[in-house]
Design an enzyme around this catalytic site. Structure first.
Site, short mmCIF file in Angstrom:
data_model
loop_
_atom_site.label_atom_id
_atom_site.label_comp_id
_atom_site.label_asym_id
_atom_site.label_seq_id
_atom_site.Cartn_x
_atom_site.Cartn_y
_atom_site.Cartn_z
N ARG A 250 0.86 -1.20 0.00
CA ARG A 250 0.00 0.00 0.00
C ARG A 250 0.89 1.24 0.00
O ARG A 250 1.83 1.33 0.77
CB ARG A 250 -0.95 0.00 1.19
CG ARG A 250 -0.28 -0.12 2.56
CD ARG A 250 -1.30 0.09 3.68
NE ARG A 250 -0.79 -0.32 4.97
CZ ARG A 250 0.00 0.39 5.76
NH1 ARG A 250 0.42 1.59 5.35
NH2 ARG A 250 0.39 -0.08 6.92
N HIS A 254 -1.58 3.37 6.90
CA HIS A 254 -2.62 2.42 7.34
C HIS A 254 -3.99 3.09 7.27
O HIS A 254 -4.97 2.47 6.88
CB HIS A 254 -2.32 1.96 8.77
CG HIS A 254 -3.42 1.15 9.38
ND1 HIS A 254 -3.77 -0.09 8.91
CD2 HIS A 254 -4.25 1.43 10.42
CE1 HIS A 254 -4.78 -0.56 9.63
NE2 HIS A 254 -5.09 0.33 10.56
N TYR A 262 7.02 4.09 10.71
CA TYR A 262 7.51 2.72 10.73
C TYR A 262 8.14 2.28 9.41
O TYR A 262 8.62 1.15 9.31
CB TYR A 262 6.35 1.77 11.07
CG TYR A 262 5.10 2.03 10.24
CD1 TYR A 262 4.94 1.46 8.98
CD2 TYR A 262 4.09 2.86 10.73
CE1 TYR A 262 3.80 1.71 8.22
CE2 TYR A 262 2.96 3.11 9.98
CZ TYR A 262 2.81 2.54 8.73
OH TYR A 262 1.69 2.80 7.98
#
Length: 338
Positions: A250, A254, A262
């Site tokens: 992706r 998120h 991250y």
């Protein structure tokens, strides 16, 4: 080993209309997600959006291999699955905007769109929540002796959930017509897969439950399509489930607003060079079946469709306050509403 496809194969195996539909539907998913992000920023859409930008090939490759009688369960990142299975962006946009004409009358929002008439048993905000649902649907098909298949979409993180292992075990024992389709985008929310899973290839887990595990290039729509078609044949022949692990990525966080501390920009850029839509467009042109004008025409039709979807959502009625409990289950004996 990742399987892929070549431009020559396009000419030999597929009708131009089918190839065009693959491209158009991937483009529709990409543009829907970008428009939804824009409309959320503008205030039309409340709540969170978990976009699937970069993962379009998995949704389209799976769903265009299915029949209208087959069913899917989706995830919190499910807009692409729904569009690929035939969902109308107009009613999807209305649902995201919490408007009455939406698929769930504005009550489900981004995470819980369903349309049983299209074989969409529902997106799900619970990680791994759709896996036992698809397995149960497959059991129903088997008991009724129907040649139908259920597909459970889920991410890499869901393979560490009990729901996956329990459903996979039962499906293996009873040889159910279910396809466990893992979109491995390397991250479960903000946790890298390597930090919580002791193996690199999740597909090998299928061996524990007595059915095949297949690894496929999740950015190659035709490779996904072929893997799913093979799994469907197996299921319809009474041979049981297949686990397909699609390696993909992706591009966005998120959720919209995720600071993404991250992972690095270098990692993101390296995956964007393998963009599934750009790669497929290149293959189509190299095949000689399409030219730049054809691509632009399809992209233009997608933009028009989404303009209409947004206008529909903007002008749609909001749910009435007095209808807040409509469709909600109630235990009248104990005076409970839930």
């Amino acid at each position: 080993m990742l399987t892929g496809s070549e431009p020559k194969k396009l000419i030999e195996m597929y009708e131009p209309g089918f190839l065009a539909e693959l491209f158009r539907r991937m483009t529709l998913i990409r543009e829907f997600e970008l428009r939804a992000i824009e409309e959320r920023r503008g205030g039309l859409i409340p709540g969170f959006i978990h976009s699937c930008v970069g993962q379009e090939a998995t949704a389209v490759g799976v769903c265009l291999a299915l029949t209208s009688e087959d069913v899917i369960t989706s995830t919190h990142r499910g807009h692409g699955h729904l569009i690929a299975k035939g969902g109308d962006p107009k009613y999807m946009m209305a649902e995201l905007a919490a408007r009455s004409p939406g698929y769930c009358k504005g009550r489900g929002g981004s995470l819980h769109i369903a349309d049983f008439s299209l074989g969409i048993l529902g997106a799900n905000g619970i990680v791994g929540g759709g896996i036992p649902m698809a397995t149960g649907a497959a059991l129903g098909f088997q008991m009724r002796k129907e040649k139908r298949v259920a597909v459970a979409f889920f991410g890499d993180g869901a393979t560490n959930e009990g729901t996956f292992h329990e459903a996979a075990n039962q499906a293996g024992v009873w040889k159910l017509p279910v396809i466990f389709f893992c979109e491995n985008n390397l991250y479960g929310e903000g946790t890298a897969m390597r930090r919580c899973t002791p193996i690199d290839d999740l597909a090998i887990r299928a061996q524990s439950y007595g059915f095949p595990g297949v690894i496929v290039d999740g950015n190659d729509v035709l490779a996904v399509y072929e893997a799913v078609k093979t799994a469907i044949i197996r299921a319809n022949n009474g041979e049981g489930p297949t686990f397909i692990e699609a390696k993909t990525y992706r591009y966005r966080g998120h959720y919209e607003g995720d600071p993404q501390v991250y992972r690095t920009q270098e990692e993101i850029q390296s995956w964007m060079k393998k963009d599934p839509i750009i790669a497929f467009k290149k293959k189509l042109i190299e095949s000689g079946l399409f030219d730049d004008g054809d691509m632009e025409e399809m992209q233009g039709s997608v933009i028009m469709q989404l303009d209409e979807a947004v206008a529909f959502a903007v002008n749609a009625e909001k749910p009435a306050t007095e209808d807040a409990l409509a469709g909600v289950y109630a235990d009248t004996h104990n005076g409970l509403v839930f």
